[in-house]
Scaffold this active site. Structure first.
Site, short mmCIF file in Angstrom:
data_model
loop_
_atom_site.label_atom_id
_atom_site.label_comp_id
_atom_site.label_asym_id
_atom_site.label_seq_id
_atom_site.Cartn_x
_atom_site.Cartn_y
_atom_site.Cartn_z
N THR A 1 0.83 -1.20 0.00
CA THR A 1 0.00 0.00 0.00
C THR A 1 0.87 1.25 0.00
O THR A 1 2.10 1.18 -0.15
CB THR A 1 -1.04 -0.07 1.16
OG1 THR A 1 -1.94 1.02 1.00
CG2 THR A 1 -0.40 -0.02 2.53
N ASN B 1 -10.03 15.72 -14.12
CA ASN B 1 -9.08 15.95 -13.03
C ASN B 1 -8.86 17.45 -12.89
O ASN B 1 -8.94 18.19 -13.86
CB ASN B 1 -7.74 15.26 -13.34
CG ASN B 1 -6.81 15.28 -12.15
OD1 ASN B 1 -7.23 14.97 -11.04
ND2 ASN B 1 -5.57 15.67 -12.36
N LYS C 1 3.48 1.38 -3.94
CA LYS C 1 2.92 0.59 -5.06
C LYS C 1 3.78 0.67 -6.33
O LYS C 1 3.85 -0.28 -7.10
CB LYS C 1 1.49 1.03 -5.35
CG LYS C 1 0.52 0.63 -4.24
CD LYS C 1 -0.91 0.95 -4.58
CE LYS C 1 -1.82 0.56 -3.42
NZ LYS C 1 -3.23 0.74 -3.70
#
Ligand code: ATR
Length: 287
Positions: free
Chosen positions: A73, A161, A77
């Protein structure tokens, strides 16, 4: 702080762990212990806290000592992707990895986040994602990790975004992705699902204005935030608009179930996954 699990300390059972920095908050051990109990698997699943500088050594040592599998995590990653020798398609396209295991002497990697999200969305909708119009908000690692499995499930994916350029960068990797500027969104069609893959909720913000959300939804639209254990502003806006709303706890359990299936060859039933969701929900309420 470094908190290392040593597989030799658990000689009689298969050892797994989640590795991150920080990691104390992780609910993965609780989920995997529940899965192991439900399916009668003898395994130990712990937490490893290590900073990026030591990540690769810690992973190598873990597998050299007989460890069977790792979940990875934040913030590792990408490092896990770099380190792995064999990548699944999802890992390759996400360029990020959340599941590692050793097979035929080589480090294998997958990214089960996208499959986890897909399975959770289908569970909530009660139908497949084929032909569903999905809007993803965000263009960071969390967004990139889920695009391939959602497209593979036949969904029509659009993405916005805050920083348009980052969304356009993703379109170069995933050419069939429809990218919009946030300001143009209100003019676009309505979506069946809107997924918040930004970090805005953690800062008590929503990545979209409520009036924009209203324009791009219909009464059956599902509002989904990948964050879990928190009613984000985005979710509250969805609730106030009378829409169906979900947080990312189901995705967390589904990505764990997909990792469990890779490691143990066992597919959890919906009932077992529902049990894990309830268990973690209860723990979150008490924390
Ligand atoms: P992760 O790997 O978790 O996705 P990240 O790579 O830092 O994290 O990406 C965070 C995402 O959240 C980005 O899409 C970011 O938008 P920018 O690309 O414009 O930075 C988005 N984000 C973070 N805070 C936000 C906010 N307050 N409003 C809108 N988007 C936000």
């Amino acid at each position: 702080m470094s908190d290392i699990i040593c597989p030799q300390d658990h000689p009689d059972i298969d050892v797994y762990a989640v590795v991150g920095h920080p990691i104390a908050h992780s609910r993965s051990p609780m989920i995997h212990e529940y899965f192991a109990k439900e399916t009668g698997q003898a395994m130990f699943y712990g937490r490893i806290d290590t900073p990026p500088e030591t990540f690769k050594k810690v992973v190598s040592d873990f597998f050299a000592a007989g460890g069977k599998g790792l979940n990875v995590t934040v913030p590792h990653k990408l490092l896990a992707y770099e380190m792995a020798e064999v990548h699944s398609l999802a890992a390759e396209e996400a360029q990020a990895v959340n599941t590692l295991w050793m097979q035929d002497g080589r480090l294998h990697a997958d990214n089960t986040d996208g499959l986890g999200l897909k399975n959770d969305l289908e569970r909530i909708l009660g139908s497949l994602l084929q032909q569903k119009k999905i809007l993803i908000i965000g263009a960071g690692g969390a967004a990139q990790g889920v695009i391939q499995p959602l497209q593979a499930a036949g969904a029509q994916l659009s993405l916005v975004n805050r920083t348009l350029q980052k969304a356009l960068d993703l379109k170069r990797i995933f050419p069939s992705l429809q990218v919009h500027a946030i300001d143009d969104l209100a003019k676009s069609e309505s979506y069946d699902l809107i997924v918040n893959a930004t970090a805005a909720g953690l800062q008590n913000n929503s990545p979209l204005q409520k009036k924009t959300l209203e324009k791009i939804t219909h009464p059956q639209t599902l509002i989904y935030d990948m964050v879990y254990g928190k009613d984000t502003q985005f979710m509250q806006d969805g609730q106030e608009l009378g829409l169906k709303v979900a947080d990312g706890l189901g995705m967390l359990v589904e990505q764990a179930a997909a990792a469990f299936a890779i490691w143990r060859g066992i597919h959890l039933t919906s009932h077992q996954k529902q049990g894990a969701i309830q268990l973690v929900r209860q723990a979150l309420l008490q924390s």
